[in-house]
Design a protein around this motif. Sequence first.
Motif, PDB file in Angstrom:
ATOM      1  N   GLY A  38       0.710  -1.176  -0.123  1.00 41.54           N
ATOM      2  CA  GLY A  38      -0.078   0.046   0.135  1.00 41.54           C
ATOM      3  C   GLY A  38       0.818   1.111  -0.022  1.00 41.54           C
ATOM      4  N   VAL A  39       1.728   1.182   0.830  1.00 38.17           N
ATOM      5  CA  VAL A  39       2.790   2.445   0.935  1.00 38.17           C
ATOM      6  C   VAL A  39       3.477   2.574  -0.345  1.00 38.17           C
ATOM      7  CG1 VAL A  39       4.746   3.321   1.990  1.00 38.17           C
ATOM      8  CG2 VAL A  39       2.966   2.118   3.361  1.00 38.17           C
ATOM      9  N   GLU A  78      -1.911  12.491   1.081  1.00 37.29           N
ATOM     10  CA  GLU A  78      -1.094  11.364   1.376  1.00 37.29           C
ATOM     11  C   GLU A  78       0.369  11.581   1.223  1.00 37.29           C
ATOM     12  OE1 GLU A  78      -3.351   7.462  -0.381  1.00 37.29           O
ATOM     13  OE2 GLU A  78      -3.527   9.216  -1.761  1.00 37.29           O
ATOM     14  N   LYS A 107       3.864  12.650   1.574  1.00 36.73           N
ATOM     15  CA  LYS A 107       4.976  12.734   2.619  1.00 36.73           C
ATOM     16  C   LYS A 107       6.311  12.696   2.018  1.00 36.73           C
ATOM     17  CE  LYS A 107       2.457  12.605   6.337  1.00 36.73           C
ATOM     18  NZ  LYS A 107       2.162  13.682   7.244  1.00 36.73           N
ATOM     19  N   ASP A 141       9.192  11.828   3.562  1.00 35.05           N
ATOM     20  CA  ASP A 141       9.911  10.521   4.098  1.00 35.05           C
ATOM     21  C   ASP A 141       9.217   9.471   4.211  1.00 35.05           C
ATOM     22  OD1 ASP A 141      12.212  12.368   4.450  1.00 35.05           O
ATOM     23  OD2 ASP A 141      11.096  13.164   6.267  1.00 35.05           O
ATOM     24  N   ARG A 142       8.346   9.121   3.388  1.00 33.18           N
ATOM     25  CA  ARG A 142       7.451   8.101   3.295  1.00 33.18           C
ATOM     26  C   ARG A 142       8.613   6.681   3.420  1.00 33.18           C
ATOM     27  NH1 ARG A 142       3.181   9.330   0.131  1.00 33.18           N
ATOM     28  NH2 ARG A 142       2.461  10.256   2.224  1.00 33.18           N
ATOM     29  N   ILE A 143       8.163   5.727   4.298  1.00 32.40           N
ATOM     30  CA  ILE A 143       9.113   4.721   4.648  1.00 32.40           C
ATOM     31  C   ILE A 143       8.240   3.344   4.433  1.00 32.40           C
ATOM     32  CG2 ILE A 143      10.152   3.410   6.528  1.00 32.40           C
ATOM     33  CD1 ILE A 143      10.566   6.224   7.780  1.00 32.40           C
ATOM     34  N   LEU A 144       8.900   2.360   3.969  1.00 34.00           N
ATOM     35  CA  LEU A 144       8.330   1.123   3.821  1.00 34.00           C
ATOM     36  C   LEU A 144       8.693   0.452   5.165  1.00 34.00           C
ATOM     37  CD1 LEU A 144       7.077  -0.515   1.570  1.00 34.00           C
ATOM     38  CD2 LEU A 144       9.160  -1.463   0.842  1.00 34.00           C
ATOM     39  N   LEU A 145       7.612   0.085   5.949  1.00 30.61           N
ATOM     40  CA  LEU A 145       7.594  -0.313   7.336  1.00 30.61           C
ATOM     41  C   LEU A 145       7.591  -1.819   7.166  1.00 30.61           C
ATOM     42  CD1 LEU A 145       5.646   1.558   9.814  1.00 30.61           C
ATOM     43  CD2 LEU A 145       8.053   1.474   9.545  1.00 30.61           C
ATOM     44  N   LYS A 146       8.904  -2.378   6.934  1.00 29.84           N
ATOM     45  CA  LYS A 146       8.848  -4.062   6.899  1.00 29.84           C
ATOM     46  C   LYS A 146      10.505  -4.349   7.241  1.00 29.84           C
ATOM     47  CE  LYS A 146       9.188  -6.355   2.915  1.00 29.84           C
ATOM     48  NZ  LYS A 146      10.468  -6.567   2.650  1.00 29.84           N
ATOM     49  N   ALA A 160       1.410   3.973  -2.903  1.00 32.18           N
ATOM     50  CA  ALA A 160       1.399   5.473  -2.702  1.00 32.18           C
ATOM     51  C   ALA A 160       2.533   5.929  -3.225  1.00 32.18           C
ATOM     52  CB  ALA A 160       1.071   5.669  -1.205  1.00 32.18           C
ATOM     53  N   LYS A 161       3.745   5.742  -2.886  1.00 33.56           N
ATOM     54  CA  LYS A 161       4.907   6.250  -3.583  1.00 33.56           C
ATOM     55  C   LYS A 161       5.012   6.246  -4.992  1.00 33.56           C
ATOM     56  CE  LYS A 161       8.680   5.384  -0.311  1.00 33.56           C
ATOM     57  NZ  LYS A 161       9.924   4.493   0.051  1.00 33.56           N
ATOM     58  N   ARG A 214       2.469   6.505  -7.136  1.00 31.73           N
ATOM     59  CA  ARG A 214       1.457   7.444  -7.407  1.00 31.73           C
ATOM     60  C   ARG A 214       1.869   8.810  -7.137  1.00 31.73           C
ATOM     61  NH1 ARG A 214      -3.799   7.019  -4.893  1.00 31.73           N
ATOM     62  NH2 ARG A 214      -3.032   5.593  -3.344  1.00 31.73           N
TER      63      ARG A 214
END
Lengths: 573, 573
Positions: free
Chosen positions: A42-43, A59, A61, A63-68, A46-47, A49
């Motif tokens: 999902g993240v 939506e 940001k 510093d969007r981060i892939l949280l995994k 979003a990146k 797009r």
Amino acid sequence: MTLADEIAEHTALFNSLRLQNADPAEIEAAKRKLGELKKAQGVLNAKEREKKGDLAEGEKKKDRILLKTPKGTRDYGPSEMFCRLHIERIVKDAFALFGGSCLDTPVFERKDVLTGKYGEDSKLIFDLMDQGGEQLALRYDHTVPLARWLAMTGGGGQGKVWQVGKVYRRDQPVMSKGRMREFMQADFDISGTFDPMIPDAEIVSLLSTILNNLDLGEYTIKMNHRKILDGIFTVCGVPEDKIRTISSAVDKLDKLPWVEVKKEMTDEKGLDPTVADKIGEYVKHKGGPELLDILTSDATLMANKNAKEGIEDMALLFTFLKAYKVLDKISFDLSLARGLDYYTGLIYEAIVEGSAPPGFKAADASADSTPVPKPKPKSKPKDAGEDEEVDESQIGVGSIAAGGRYDNLVGQFASAAASESKSSKKSAASTPCIGVSIGMDRIFALLWPKWVGLGGRCKDTMVYVMAAGDGLLEERMELVRDLRAEGIKTDFLAKKKPKLPVQFAAGEKDEVPFAVILGGDELKEGLVTVKEQRWEFRDGAKVKVESADKGAKVRRDELVAWLKSSDVWKTWA
Amino acid sequence: MTLADEIAEHTALFNSLRLQNADPAEIEAAKRKLGELKKAQGVLNAKEREKKGDLAEGEKKKDRILLKTPKGTRDYGPSEMFCRLHIERIVKDAFALFGGSCLDTPVFERKDVLTGKYGEDSKLIFDLMDQGGEQLALRYDHTVPLARWLAMTGGGGQGKVWQVGKVYRRDQPVMSKGRMREFMQADFDISGTFDPMIPDAEIVSLLSTILNNLDLGEYTIKMNHRKILDGIFTVCGVPEDKIRTISSAVDKLDKLPWVEVKKEMTDEKGLDPTVADKIGEYVKHKGGPELLDILTSDATLMANKNAKEGIEDMALLFTFLKAYKVLDKISFDLSLARGLDYYTGLIYEAIVEGSAPPGFKAADASADSTPVPKPKPKSKPKDAGEDEEVDESQIGVGSIAAGGRYDNLVGQFASAAASESKSSKKSAASTPCIGVSIGMDRIFALLWPKWVGLGGRCKDTMVYVMAAGDGLLEERMELVRDLRAEGIKTDFLAKKKPKLPVQFAAGEKDEVPFAVILGGDELKEGLVTVKEQRWEFRDGAKVKVESADKGAKVRRDELVAWLKSSDVWKTWA
């Protein structure tokens, strides 16, 4: 593998587990992992797009981060770690019981220390970025760092050394098989010159003790001897330069039928078919010490120096294993070859019934020297096989611990390095070693479903201090402090005036066996109320036993003694 | 730093330790390290000469290896690990005592998880080589992985989580100060919404319990509150955008005189000198709860919302710390600022007297609320200071544990990631946290000289089984096996017919308290001989007490009971 591939793979895994009616804990884990991946996607979407300017204002940001966690790794949360710490405790206690002392080496090594140790699997080594300094890489196992340390220091006269820690292999992870890039191994090694087969028997007894104490169910320790194997190959007529490659073919007999292995020997490796057939006659043997009689009555084999030495070693080992009372766990198996080049003597691996395919029976505990049925693990994909340790890719197939004697590895290090120091070269060159490596993640995978089924506690807090009415916050703190000062694991709810049922619920979440309740008037009389909390299984689920018992009034200054003398305490603590 | 530089530095260190008559263990460690470096240089020189074709025939090797650990890392051998395991046990026992449960995260993270968390110290992050996959880096501390896990999972409702493991910083190592690139931290964090200052008091009590149990000598926990500091800055007239940088200047007051700090504020950072002087008046305050009276009587300060909230927090905290009986260890110190941006409330660090410079006195244990003399650690080189954890570069200066409240970090993670999941964003955004990070290497450095002075055992084996005369190898094995089955740590010499004095020497090396001697005739009667072994200090050295005692004859089948009821057992076990 892209994230989309990972999601597809996990969706398939999740569906298949549900169809198989697999263990609920396993299904739950698969579901959770899938959820994490989808969230990550999902993240990512979003990146993407955002790149295209296609993102809603809210939506955006920077510093969007892939949280995994990184590919092939995972977090172990509190309940899982409670199980893992239990396993570690059993393993480390056994290491101490057998006179081991601990060694700790850095998680990374200079790259040249690892180079040339793992054959074609060297490509799986995790390299660190060269940030202007040394070329470094994450350790691949514990054996090479141990050998480096022994070559550098001589080991300070310590014969028995253990290491527990994570090792790293940049393999293609397959979550459904538990093949991870970061996994934990527990190693115990005996280095130094001792009398024949005594350290070997110690290691086998240690491995058996650990497997008994872990309560994994029935297991078998398969063993063989490199010198016997080499002798057999020579006697059958394998050319000297083909011995290792033919040995690798034999190693596949636990997953391929003889006809396939023979084909590899003859078609791929150019062995004379009559030679292959002779080998086939030997490697079908497996059983207990009675196998020695068959081998010693074979005059051709006994005429080979290597074979004779190996057979004598095994005879001595069986005498010792009888003294150690572990003979019933052993299967002497001439088809066990193990991949790694540097083994020079005894080799072994442990298989647990719970981890073997259906139909496999572990050694019968009542029969001291009865031939053991050969376990037939199902076919598994072939890895490079140049790997001394437990191959974590084999989860679901069997081996949970493995090792052997490697008498020349430390010497190789010393002679490659200490060219200017003849004396240390000499002493390190004569450092024979034998060791075992235990796959901790494999053991966790076997124990976890049982463990989580028993309630899944994540701590063993013994007392939960509560208050009725006015909160009595400082009074709770004082009592908590006093109980902890006596070594009693105690907790309370970090709220000023929590309701009593909320406090009970907080304590029950971790199955805390004693609720100590403070009340203003009672406390003035120096009294507290203690209620024992019990849980039991009903229809496979753990539930709290409701009780009309109002609890015991206990003097606050006698509380510690009261708790420690109670039956519940003795059961839990 | 080249190898030659390292050797020069270590030679200087070694000589200076000898001149200072430093602890023998420290001198020995320095000597050993110097030896290793020189050995490595010998190999390097041989390599250089080989390049020039200048090498004698016998020295030529294709795979010559530099046998050393990577820069800024070290091995911990068995004696050192025995001490480290003792420290770990105390810390982990306290974590369990306080209701913590364990979390384990991978040793590396996706690079973007670490990016932007450590200010200019981000350059110290160890990157992994991009081998065709994710950009990865070794973890820099435990806080960021914990925050990532909390943002991903919500923490499964677990409020108290601990982590013990190594973290990595690619700093310029300075061995003489113990600044390492790989070092171990033990973290305990409480996450979740509770009532004010209760988790804060729990963490301070935990830290105090650990420092008591480690027996490191007198210590002080310095504490302050970010809101009070910020309030002071505002009240004194610091512009909003200069608050953090002025805070960093204040943080240097433990190593620089006021005049220097003021100079930094005015000359470097452009602060009005009268504003600086006002700050100077505030930050000189330190002491116990009585400092609250001074602050609350300051109407200007109390008119500031931040300051008022911080002062109320501290008042509440002191009430709780009294209930926890730790008030005597506390120094409320308005000059403590700590570097990291993300602290939002209470901040603290622990200083042990043994690690402080001469003249420093820890809090007087007899005075519950007496002002505590301000420790004045000697000048130390400035690090970037953007570091939440114990700065391992500070060894020899003081702080062995540190932490604080960070209420917004998890929320920052969640909002940077979960843009599509509004609900999880909301819940994670309201995850306030407080934690403490304990510098395990620093504690080891403090305890090790004492520990090695006490004999330097590397295991706690209780029984050494020996035989006179004919070796009785299998009989020894059987007894060893039987004792181990009863949980008694037992060992023996892995030789067929070792001489008795050789066996005694092997057992004495590890100060094994019981020698059990088998003799053929005695054994037929079902008897064994047990000799208690004792050690004592003479002239500062540990020596075995020689005894004419011939030992006790004990029935073999009563040996376990006999051992466990002996006085020596109770002392040792």
